[in-house]
Design a protein around this motif. Sequence first.
Motif, PDB file in Angstrom:
ATOM      1  N   ARG A   1       0.686  -1.583  -0.558  1.00  0.00           N
ATOM      2  CA  ARG A   1      -0.404  -0.102  -0.137  1.00  0.00           C
ATOM      3  C   ARG A   1       1.145   0.948  -0.125  1.00  0.00           C
ATOM      4  NH1 ARG A   1      -3.097   3.927   3.210  1.00  0.00           N
ATOM      5  NH2 ARG A   1      -5.134   4.120   2.618  1.00  0.00           N
ATOM      6  N   VAL A   2       1.343   1.868  -1.267  1.00  0.00           N
ATOM      7  CA  VAL A   2       1.929   3.366  -1.263  1.00  0.00           C
ATOM      8  C   VAL A   2       0.986   4.098  -2.266  1.00  0.00           C
ATOM      9  CG1 VAL A   2       4.184   3.269  -2.163  1.00  0.00           C
ATOM     10  CG2 VAL A   2       3.925   1.651  -1.796  1.00  0.00           C
ATOM     11  N   PRO A   3       1.599   5.351  -1.636  1.00  0.00           N
ATOM     12  CA  PRO A   3       0.951   6.189  -2.372  1.00  0.00           C
ATOM     13  C   PRO A   3       1.929   6.409  -4.490  1.00  0.00           C
ATOM     14  CG  PRO A   3       3.138   7.323  -0.389  1.00  0.00           C
ATOM     15  CD  PRO A   3       2.728   5.454  -0.106  1.00  0.00           C
ATOM     16  N   ILE A   4       0.964   7.254  -4.777  1.00  0.00           N
ATOM     17  CA  ILE A   4       1.677   6.862  -5.894  1.00  0.00           C
ATOM     18  C   ILE A   4       2.038   8.960  -6.173  1.00  0.00           C
ATOM     19  CG2 ILE A   4       0.857   7.609  -8.802  1.00  0.00           C
ATOM     20  CD1 ILE A   4      -1.585   5.418  -7.727  1.00  0.00           C
ATOM     21  N   ARG A   5       3.301   8.188  -6.089  1.00  0.00           N
ATOM     22  CA  ARG A   5       3.545  10.106  -6.256  1.00  0.00           C
ATOM     23  C   ARG A   5       4.697  10.074  -8.089  1.00  0.00           C
ATOM     24  NH1 ARG A   5       5.410   7.779  -1.686  1.00  0.00           N
ATOM     25  NH2 ARG A   5       7.373   7.033  -2.622  1.00  0.00           N
ATOM     26  N   TYR A   6       4.123  11.212  -8.650  1.00  0.00           N
ATOM     27  CA  TYR A   6       4.861  11.892  -9.709  1.00  0.00           C
ATOM     28  C   TYR A   6       5.089  13.089 -10.132  1.00  0.00           C
ATOM     29  CZ  TYR A   6       4.554  13.285 -14.356  1.00  0.00           C
ATOM     30  OH  TYR A   6       4.984  13.500 -16.712  1.00  0.00           O
TER      31      TYR A   6
ATOM     32  N   LYS B   1       3.316  15.548  -6.875  1.00  0.00           N
ATOM     33  CA  LYS B   1       2.397  15.252  -6.471  1.00  0.00           C
ATOM     34  C   LYS B   1       1.474  14.010  -6.141  1.00  0.00           C
ATOM     35  CE  LYS B   1       1.167  19.157  -9.443  1.00  0.00           C
ATOM     36  NZ  LYS B   1       0.207  19.240 -10.501  1.00  0.00           N
ATOM     37  N   ASP B   2       0.806  14.046  -5.209  1.00  0.00           N
ATOM     38  CA  ASP B   2       0.365  12.750  -4.487  1.00  0.00           C
ATOM     39  C   ASP B   2      -0.892  11.963  -5.235  1.00  0.00           C
ATOM     40  OD1 ASP B   2       2.172  12.288  -3.338  1.00  0.00           O
ATOM     41  OD2 ASP B   2       1.795  12.261  -1.060  1.00  0.00           O
ATOM     42  N   TYR B   3      -1.019  10.779  -5.738  1.00  0.00           N
ATOM     43  CA  TYR B   3      -2.238  11.005  -6.741  1.00  0.00           C
ATOM     44  C   TYR B   3      -2.696   9.536  -5.970  1.00  0.00           C
ATOM     45  CZ  TYR B   3      -0.778  13.715 -10.514  1.00  0.00           C
ATOM     46  OH  TYR B   3      -0.053  15.117 -11.289  1.00  0.00           O
ATOM     47  N   GLY B   4      -3.716   9.168  -4.664  1.00  0.00           N
ATOM     48  CA  GLY B   4      -4.222   8.406  -4.491  1.00  0.00           C
ATOM     49  C   GLY B   4      -2.853   7.629  -3.390  1.00  0.00           C
ATOM     50  N   PHE B   5      -3.356   5.759  -3.679  1.00  0.00           N
ATOM     51  CA  PHE B   5      -2.213   4.806  -3.327  1.00  0.00           C
ATOM     52  C   PHE B   5      -2.927   3.529  -4.008  1.00  0.00           C
ATOM     53  CE2 PHE B   5      -2.753   7.098   0.991  1.00  0.00           C
ATOM     54  CZ  PHE B   5      -1.941   6.641   1.317  1.00  0.00           C
TER      55      PHE B   5
ATOM     56  N   ASN C   1       7.506   7.383  -7.959  1.00  0.00           N
ATOM     57  CA  ASN C   1       7.492   5.933  -7.650  1.00  0.00           C
ATOM     58  C   ASN C   1       6.797   6.007  -8.908  1.00  0.00           C
ATOM     59  OD1 ASN C   1       4.743   6.496  -6.552  1.00  0.00           O
ATOM     60  ND2 ASN C   1       5.391   5.401  -4.772  1.00  0.00           N
ATOM     61  N   TYR C   2       5.770   6.544  -9.326  1.00  0.00           N
ATOM     62  CA  TYR C   2       5.264   6.901 -10.688  1.00  0.00           C
ATOM     63  C   TYR C   2       5.248   7.240 -11.943  1.00  0.00           C
ATOM     64  CZ  TYR C   2       0.827   6.230 -13.614  1.00  0.00           C
ATOM     65  OH  TYR C   2      -0.312   5.700 -14.519  1.00  0.00           O
ATOM     66  N   ALA C   3       5.426   6.525 -13.203  1.00  0.00           N
ATOM     67  CA  ALA C   3       5.499   7.664 -14.483  1.00  0.00           C
ATOM     68  C   ALA C   3       4.558   6.793 -15.504  1.00  0.00           C
ATOM     69  CB  ALA C   3       7.608   7.900 -14.778  1.00  0.00           C
ATOM     70  N   ALA C   4       4.168   7.950 -16.417  1.00  0.00           N
ATOM     71  CA  ALA C   4       3.783   6.994 -17.799  1.00  0.00           C
ATOM     72  C   ALA C   4       4.474   7.961 -19.145  1.00  0.00           C
ATOM     73  CB  ALA C   4       2.435   7.870 -17.460  1.00  0.00           C
ATOM     74  N   CYS C   5       4.297   7.065 -20.100  1.00  0.00           N
ATOM     75  CA  CYS C   5       5.607   8.143 -21.103  1.00  0.00           C
ATOM     76  C   CYS C   5       4.342   7.280 -22.795  1.00  0.00           C
ATOM     77  CB  CYS C   5       6.682   7.690 -20.779  1.00  0.00           C
ATOM     78  SG  CYS C   5       7.633   7.447 -22.350  1.00  0.00           S
TER      79      CYS C   5
ATOM     80  N   PHE D   1       5.278   1.947 -12.265  1.00  0.00           N
ATOM     81  CA  PHE D   1       5.251   1.884 -11.051  1.00  0.00           C
ATOM     82  C   PHE D   1       5.735   0.819 -10.465  1.00  0.00           C
ATOM     83  CE2 PHE D   1       2.102   0.891  -6.517  1.00  0.00           C
ATOM     84  CZ  PHE D   1       3.363   2.349  -6.206  1.00  0.00           C
ATOM     85  N   ILE D   2       6.890   1.174  -9.700  1.00  0.00           N
ATOM     86  CA  ILE D   2       7.931   1.177  -9.008  1.00  0.00           C
ATOM     87  C   ILE D   2       8.012   1.345  -7.231  1.00  0.00           C
ATOM     88  CG2 ILE D   2      10.833   1.127  -8.979  1.00  0.00           C
ATOM     89  CD1 ILE D   2      11.107   1.604 -10.864  1.00  0.00           C
ATOM     90  N   PRO D   3       6.962   0.349  -6.297  1.00  0.00           N
ATOM     91  CA  PRO D   3       6.996   0.652  -5.259  1.00  0.00           C
ATOM     92  C   PRO D   3       8.118   0.704  -4.021  1.00  0.00           C
ATOM     93  CG  PRO D   3       5.653  -1.245  -5.833  1.00  0.00           C
ATOM     94  CD  PRO D   3       6.693  -0.525  -6.983  1.00  0.00           C
ATOM     95  N   ARG D   4       9.057   0.501  -3.949  1.00  0.00           N
ATOM     96  CA  ARG D   4      10.406   0.215  -3.757  1.00  0.00           C
ATOM     97  C   ARG D   4      10.889   1.928  -3.721  1.00  0.00           C
ATOM     98  NH1 ARG D   4      11.388  -2.963  -7.797  1.00  0.00           N
ATOM     99  NH2 ARG D   4      13.349  -1.433  -8.623  1.00  0.00           N
ATOM    100  N   LEU D   5      10.886   3.160  -4.294  1.00  0.00           N
ATOM    101  CA  LEU D   5      10.746   3.716  -4.538  1.00  0.00           C
ATOM    102  C   LEU D   5      10.457   5.071  -3.640  1.00  0.00           C
ATOM    103  CD1 LEU D   5      10.824   4.811  -7.897  1.00  0.00           C
ATOM    104  CD2 LEU D   5      13.312   3.472  -6.857  1.00  0.00           C
TER     105      LEU D   5
END
Length: 297
Positions: free
Chosen positions: A121-126, A129-133, A272-276, A293-297
């Motif tokens: 359970r990791v917050p999505i960060r890009y 900014k945080d975009y939920g979990f 820890n998240y990126a789209a391309c 998505f790389i949860p460990r980052l």
Amino acid sequence: MKRKNKAQRVALLKTLLVFIMLGGGCAIVLFWAAQSVDSEAAQSIRKIVGFPEPKSSIGEQEVIVVEAPVVPQPQPVALAETAAEPVAAAEPETLPELTFKEIAAQRQLWPKSLHLKLAVRVPIRYNGKDYGFMEFPKGVSIKVDGLSAGGEIFCQIDGNYLSLSVYETDFYGWFKANYGERYDVQPVVVDMGTKASSRYRLGTEKGEAAFWAEMRIWCHQNYEAVTLTVEEDTLVFLWLPKEDAPIDFSVEAREIARQFLLKRAKYGGRENYAACEIRHPVTDELLGASSIFIPRL
């Protein structure tokens, strides 16, 4: 006169005969004394005359002393020595060693699916900014897309593409169950990317310059193009391959997003998240898109 001489000769012969007889008798007595063993008289004569003691009648025999054979006495032996030595168990056959890098290079050794070892359970960060979990339960099934030499497992969970450390999955248990009788797998050291390794930090002029220089160098080395921009919710990379070979642009877009996240982490980034999206440099046509998505980052 002749008669007188004859009488003298007879007397002389008688005297001589007496002496001969006496001499012979003495010789016999002396011989008897010299040889007699049991007679005390003979022993007395020998002492007077000085004769040596006679030898035994059966002849002097050499006495040979026969020593009894020496039988060695049993020595006390420690109990541990008397006990039978245990038979050494046969050593198990040494299996050929296999590194994770070698496994990553042999697609036939890849699992088709694995499971998460722990709940995520990791917050999505890009882009700051945080975009939920992003949340996944323990034991959820993972569809494996690929392995990297550095210990990463590229996978899908519910349509989301992730990069997980091999230790976040049950990979080693799976491999032992399937190939444990053939190979001895060596553990891999995974660069978790959770600690900045550069002295420059994002948010500073030198940090931003160092990050973009490294990112563009990597893009040029792999794609011979360097135009990468960060938009509000995605990265945009302009690229037109020179070869006519078929290319999966979504896979390439996912790798660009992964490298963006890893290199940002090197300079202190928290994403820890990126789209391309990969677009045509002239027509701006969308060639392919993906995210990771790389949860460990």
